[in-house]
Design a protein around this motif. Sequence first.
Motif, PDB file in Angstrom:
ATOM      1  N   SER A  19       0.847  -1.190   0.000  1.00 38.62           N
ATOM      2  CA  SER A  19       0.000   0.000   0.000  1.00 38.62           C
ATOM      3  C   SER A  19       0.880   1.237   0.000  1.00 38.62           C
ATOM      4  O   SER A  19       1.979   1.235   0.543  1.00 38.62           O
ATOM      5  N   CYS A  20       0.361   2.287  -0.611  1.00 39.23           N
ATOM      6  CA  CYS A  20       1.086   3.558  -0.633  1.00 39.23           C
ATOM      7  C   CYS A  20       0.080   4.674  -0.436  1.00 39.23           C
ATOM      8  O   CYS A  20      -0.782   4.903  -1.298  1.00 39.23           O
ATOM      9  N   ALA A  21       0.201   5.371   0.688  1.00 36.52           N
ATOM     10  CA  ALA A  21      -0.663   6.508   0.978  1.00 36.52           C
ATOM     11  C   ALA A  21       0.033   7.785   0.547  1.00 36.52           C
ATOM     12  O   ALA A  21       1.192   8.024   0.899  1.00 36.52           O
ATOM     13  N   ALA A  22      -0.675   8.589  -0.241  1.00 32.03           N
ATOM     14  CA  ALA A  22      -0.096   9.822  -0.772  1.00 32.03           C
ATOM     15  C   ALA A  22      -0.783  11.038  -0.170  1.00 32.03           C
ATOM     16  O   ALA A  22      -1.983  11.003   0.129  1.00 32.03           O
ATOM     17  N   SER A  23      -0.029  12.072  -0.021  1.00 28.84           N
ATOM     18  CA  SER A  23      -0.594  13.345   0.438  1.00 28.84           C
ATOM     19  C   SER A  23       0.155  14.473  -0.255  1.00 28.84           C
ATOM     20  O   SER A  23       1.353  14.376  -0.515  1.00 28.84           O
ATOM     21  N   GLY A  24      -0.584  15.518  -0.577  1.00 32.29           N
ATOM     22  CA  GLY A  24       0.039  16.688  -1.179  1.00 32.29           C
ATOM     23  C   GLY A  24       0.245  16.611  -2.671  1.00 32.29           C
ATOM     24  O   GLY A  24       0.966  17.432  -3.234  1.00 32.29           O
ATOM     25  N   PHE A  25      -0.379  15.616  -3.349  1.00 23.17           N
ATOM     26  CA  PHE A  25      -0.222  15.469  -4.794  1.00 23.17           C
ATOM     27  C   PHE A  25      -1.521  15.801  -5.497  1.00 23.17           C
ATOM     28  O   PHE A  25      -2.593  15.415  -5.045  1.00 23.17           O
ATOM     29  N   THR A  26      -1.415  16.457  -6.637  1.00 23.90           N
ATOM     30  CA  THR A  26      -2.583  16.696  -7.470  1.00 23.90           C
ATOM     31  C   THR A  26      -2.624  15.738  -8.656  1.00 23.90           C
ATOM     32  O   THR A  26      -3.670  15.500  -9.222  1.00 23.90           O
ATOM     33  N   SER A  27      -1.494  15.166  -9.037  1.00 27.04           N
ATOM     34  CA  SER A  27      -1.456  14.220 -10.144  1.00 27.04           C
ATOM     35  C   SER A  27      -2.085  12.896  -9.748  1.00 27.04           C
ATOM     36  O   SER A  27      -1.974  12.455  -8.595  1.00 27.04           O
ATOM     37  N   ASN A  72      -9.200   7.948  -1.021  1.00 28.72           N
ATOM     38  CA  ASN A  72      -8.234   7.933   0.076  1.00 28.72           C
ATOM     39  C   ASN A  72      -6.810   8.175  -0.407  1.00 28.72           C
ATOM     40  O   ASN A  72      -5.873   8.091   0.389  1.00 28.72           O
ATOM     41  N   ASN A  73      -6.660   8.460  -1.713  1.00 28.18           N
ATOM     42  CA  ASN A  73      -5.348   8.748  -2.287  1.00 28.18           C
ATOM     43  C   ASN A  73      -4.336   7.656  -1.958  1.00 28.18           C
ATOM     44  O   ASN A  73      -3.194   7.944  -1.549  1.00 28.18           O
ATOM     45  N   THR A  74      -4.768   6.413  -2.139  1.00 22.60           N
ATOM     46  CA  THR A  74      -3.929   5.262  -1.822  1.00 22.60           C
ATOM     47  C   THR A  74      -3.842   4.348  -3.033  1.00 22.60           C
ATOM     48  O   THR A  74      -4.856   4.084  -3.694  1.00 22.60           O
ATOM     49  N   VAL A  75      -2.644   3.873  -3.334  1.00 21.22           N
ATOM     50  CA  VAL A  75      -2.444   2.930  -4.424  1.00 21.22           C
ATOM     51  C   VAL A  75      -1.970   1.605  -3.835  1.00 21.22           C
ATOM     52  O   VAL A  75      -1.250   1.589  -2.828  1.00 21.22           O
TER      53      VAL A  75
END
Length: 119
Positions: A19-27, A72-75
């Motif tokens: 899992s990869c949680a992202a924050s602060g990205f618009t792409s 949830n901006n998670t891949v």
Amino acid sequence: QLVESGGGLVQPGGSLRLSCAASGFTSYNRGWFRQAPGKEREGVSCINGGDGTTYYADSVKGRFTISVDNANNTVYLQMNNLKPEDSGVYYCAAPVSVVPTLCGPADYWGQGTQVTVSS
């Protein structure tokens, strides 16, 4: 910021989900790269979370599945039928482009999570 989780030790033929949680990205572009000892970093799988375009390295096609939860901006990277050659440090990244035949270079990287496939 990109924060990975889910690595570990697994026997050949086993499964793991990263899992990869992202924050602060618009792409919407997200990807997984890996680096084995003594080898260059390589793209494993990438996805454009906006239109669903995916890329898979030939070595993982049919075994790995990438997915994204935009809310949830998670891949995620579901890895099945793992082989010893899948071992390495897996990095989450935000590539500049994703097309079915190529995952573009990335400007932002997570800290990496270790995957070890061994009996």
